[in-house]
Design a protein around this motif. Structure first.
Motif, PDB file in Angstrom:
ATOM      1  N   ASP A  35       0.748  -1.290  -0.011  1.00 12.51           N
ATOM      2  CA  ASP A  35       0.078  -0.020  -0.241  1.00 12.51           C
ATOM      3  C   ASP A  35       0.845   1.265   0.227  1.00 12.51           C
ATOM      4  N   ASP A  36       0.160   2.460  -0.601  1.00 12.30           N
ATOM      5  CA  ASP A  36       0.822   3.518  -0.338  1.00 12.30           C
ATOM      6  C   ASP A  36       0.600   4.435   0.676  1.00 12.30           C
ATOM      7  N   ILE A  94      -8.235   6.187   1.348  1.00  7.16           N
ATOM      8  CA  ILE A  94      -8.694   6.070   2.724  1.00  7.16           C
ATOM      9  C   ILE A  94      -8.124   7.494   3.376  1.00  7.16           C
ATOM     10  N   VAL A  95      -8.694   7.998   3.893  1.00  7.01           N
ATOM     11  CA  VAL A  95      -8.156   9.043   4.817  1.00  7.01           C
ATOM     12  C   VAL A  95      -8.245   8.555   6.127  1.00  7.01           C
ATOM     13  N   ILE A 366       1.777  -6.331  15.434  1.00  4.67           N
ATOM     14  CA  ILE A 366       1.400  -5.230  14.393  1.00  4.67           C
ATOM     15  C   ILE A 366       0.594  -5.806  13.039  1.00  4.67           C
ATOM     16  N   ASP A 367       1.118  -7.039  12.806  1.00  4.14           N
ATOM     17  CA  ASP A 367       0.656  -7.502  11.577  1.00  4.14           C
ATOM     18  C   ASP A 367      -0.898  -8.171  11.789  1.00  4.14           C
ATOM     19  N   ALA A 368      -1.123  -8.558  12.977  1.00  7.37           N
ATOM     20  CA  ALA A 368      -2.415  -8.856  12.980  1.00  7.37           C
ATOM     21  C   ALA A 368      -3.359  -7.579  12.972  1.00  7.37           C
ATOM     22  N   VAL A 369      -2.995  -6.621  13.823  1.00  9.50           N
ATOM     23  CA  VAL A 369      -3.749  -5.490  13.773  1.00  9.50           C
ATOM     24  C   VAL A 369      -4.048  -4.889  12.641  1.00  9.50           C
ATOM     25  N   THR A 370      -3.100  -5.063  11.672  1.00  5.53           N
ATOM     26  CA  THR A 370      -3.084  -4.123  10.335  1.00  5.53           C
ATOM     27  C   THR A 370      -3.896  -4.929   9.503  1.00  5.53           C
ATOM     28  N   ALA A 371      -3.897  -6.363   9.523  1.00  5.38           N
ATOM     29  CA  ALA A 371      -4.748  -7.216   8.756  1.00  5.38           C
ATOM     30  C   ALA A 371      -6.200  -6.981   9.137  1.00  5.38           C
ATOM     31  N   ALA A 372      -6.582  -6.495  10.465  1.00  6.98           N
ATOM     32  CA  ALA A 372      -7.901  -6.303  10.748  1.00  6.98           C
ATOM     33  C   ALA A 372      -8.235  -5.011  10.363  1.00  6.98           C
ATOM     34  N   ARG A 374      -7.091  -3.521   7.742  1.00  2.07           N
ATOM     35  CA  ARG A 374      -7.344  -3.552   6.050  1.00  2.07           C
ATOM     36  C   ARG A 374      -8.880  -4.077   5.861  1.00  2.07           C
ATOM     37  N   ARG A 375      -9.208  -5.071   6.642  1.00  2.00           N
ATOM     38  CA  ARG A 375     -10.604  -5.638   6.658  1.00  2.00           C
ATOM     39  C   ARG A 375     -11.841  -4.514   6.712  1.00  2.00           C
ATOM     40  N   THR A 376     -11.312  -3.473   7.521  1.00  2.00           N
ATOM     41  CA  THR A 376     -12.478  -2.568   7.798  1.00  2.00           C
ATOM     42  C   THR A 376     -12.118  -1.445   6.684  1.00  2.00           C
ATOM     43  N   TYR A 377     -10.842  -1.044   6.349  1.00  2.00           N
ATOM     44  CA  TYR A 377     -10.951  -0.254   5.024  1.00  2.00           C
ATOM     45  C   TYR A 377     -11.773  -0.808   3.916  1.00  2.00           C
ATOM     46  N   GLU A 378     -11.423  -2.109   3.614  1.00  2.00           N
ATOM     47  CA  GLU A 378     -11.930  -2.904   2.593  1.00  2.00           C
ATOM     48  C   GLU A 378     -13.570  -2.763   2.579  1.00  2.00           C
TER      49      GLU A 378
END
Length: 396
Positions: A35-36, A94-95, A366-372, A374-378
């Motif tokens: 991601d950027d 996303i902002v 942090i990987d598990a948090v970021t994956a969660a 990402r699901r919210t973003y999607e």
């Protein structure tokens, strides 16, 4: 996915703490996944040009203008930042605004709503009911609007979710998502050699709310049993250092206290590895990253029940959770000292240290948090694509 994280402030000594650290941690993992992700914030305290990267994350920093000095961090802003934010939001997917009642994140969130860019808010325990008139006016003028208009509002704990809903009452939010803080997994530190002088660490902003004086006031009782113990006071001073050092002088413990100032991220981890016990007797601490970082290397912690990590630490046996209510002397020193002494016992220290390391690796990476996240973003993007606006409920 193009993600713009907006935080209030970045300084060379990381004095603003939590929200900026969370934004950086998330951004680094998001960028590693392709991601950027980048951050936008005010920069203050830098000599020369403001950095264009922070820990490898592209950073859009703007000189802080102290518009309302009496309000400290809440009173700083930059017109140039807001103009750039408006422009960059048009190209973002996303902002993600790390919201507080200030002149940076609140207007940025309002700009995101006006631009129609999907908006995710994260309040970090900083938006709660208050009797402060200025804060209540801020809520009326903007905070309630952005909370109600956001596509998702992230909370660290159930207490934070209830607090945010109290601010927007009487209509509760229906777009809340729990997202804990996370840290990178670390190797567990080796066991201490027998007879090694113990080290007790306080590492956080040195401010009244985090009770550094309780840390110092606990020193005499600990030194009575461990006269060679070292007490490390680390972190940027945000107002409480003079009183804390004066207390150390009155108690005659300055010779056992090491004042090391602010630390960089790798130095924070190194300090945690050197410590036998980490102490944060804070009045309130929604979900302290510094606590997680200490546990990530296998250091047991002493925290209060008003810390959002209290139930997790108690359940896992990763340290000691003490009552945050002060005694008749107005201090909490005896509770801190008792907990530290308990954890300096070799068997208890080893058991709690392993439990702390396991807790982070099981629940707070942090990987598990970021994956969660990402699901919210999607989910936000998907709902926007199907014409479901932020005013439509989509679960908690």
């Amino acid at each position: 996915m193009k993600i713009l994280h907006v935080v209030t402030l970045h300084t060379p000594d990381h004095a603003f703490g939590g929200p900026t650290r969370v934004a950086l941690n998330l951004s680094k993992v998001q960028r590693a996944a392709g991601d950027d992700a980048r951050i936008m914030a005010l920069g203050d305290g830098f000599e020369g040009p403001l950095p264009r990267q922070v820990e490898g994350v592209p950073a859009h920093l703007f000189r802080a203008r102290h518009l309302l000095p009496a309000f400290e961090v809440s009173g700083i802003t930059s017109g140039a930042l807001l103009l750039a934010a408006r422009r960059m939001m048009r190209g973002a997917d996303i902002v993600h605004v790390h919201l507080m009642r200030d002149l940076v994140t609140l207007p940025a969130a309002m700009l995101a709503l006006a631009s129609g860019t999907p908006l995710v808010l994260q309040t970090h325990g900083m938006v709660d009911p208050t009797e402060n008139r200025v804060a209540r006016l801020t809520d009326l003028l903007g905070v309630r609007r952005v909370l109600r208009g956001a596509d998702a509002v992230l909370h660290l704990t159930e207490t934070e979710r209830l607090d945010v809903n109290a601010v927007v009452a009487p209509v509760p939010l229906t777009r809340t998502v729990r997202l804990v803080n996370g840290v990178r997994p670390q190797q567990i530190k080796p066991a201490r050699e027998p007879g090694w002088p113990p080290t007790v660490l306080f590492l956080a902003r040195i401010q009244e709310r985090k009770r550094p004086e309780d840390f110092v006031a606990a020193m005499p009782a600990v030194l009575a049993e461990h006269p060679d113990a070292r007490f490390v006071l680390a972190g940027p001073d945000t107002g409480a250092l003079p009183a804390t050092l004066e207390l150390a002088r009155r108690l005659g413990v300055m010779g056992s206290l090491d004042l090391v100032g602010p630390l960089g991220h790798e130095e924070v981890l190194a300090a945690g590895r050197r410590a036998d016990v980490y102490v944060l007797p804070s009045i309130e601490e929604p979900l302290g990253v510094s606590v997680l970082e200490a546990m990530s290397v296998g250091t047991p912690v002493v925290i209060t029940r008003t810390c959002g990590l209290g139930p997790d630490v108690a359940r896992a046996g990763a340290g000691r959770v003490i009552d945050s209510r002060v005694g008749e002397d107005g201090k909490n020193a005896h509770k801190v000292a008792a907990a530290v002494l308990d954890l300096l016992e070799p068997e208890a220290n080893s058991k709690a240290g392993k439990a702390a390391w396991n807790l982070v690796n099981e629940d707070f990476t942090i990987d598990a948090v970021t994956a969660a996240l990402r699901r919210t973003y999607e989910d936000v993007v998907r709902r926007r694509a199907h014409g479901l606006t932020s005013s439509s409920p989509h679960g908690t």
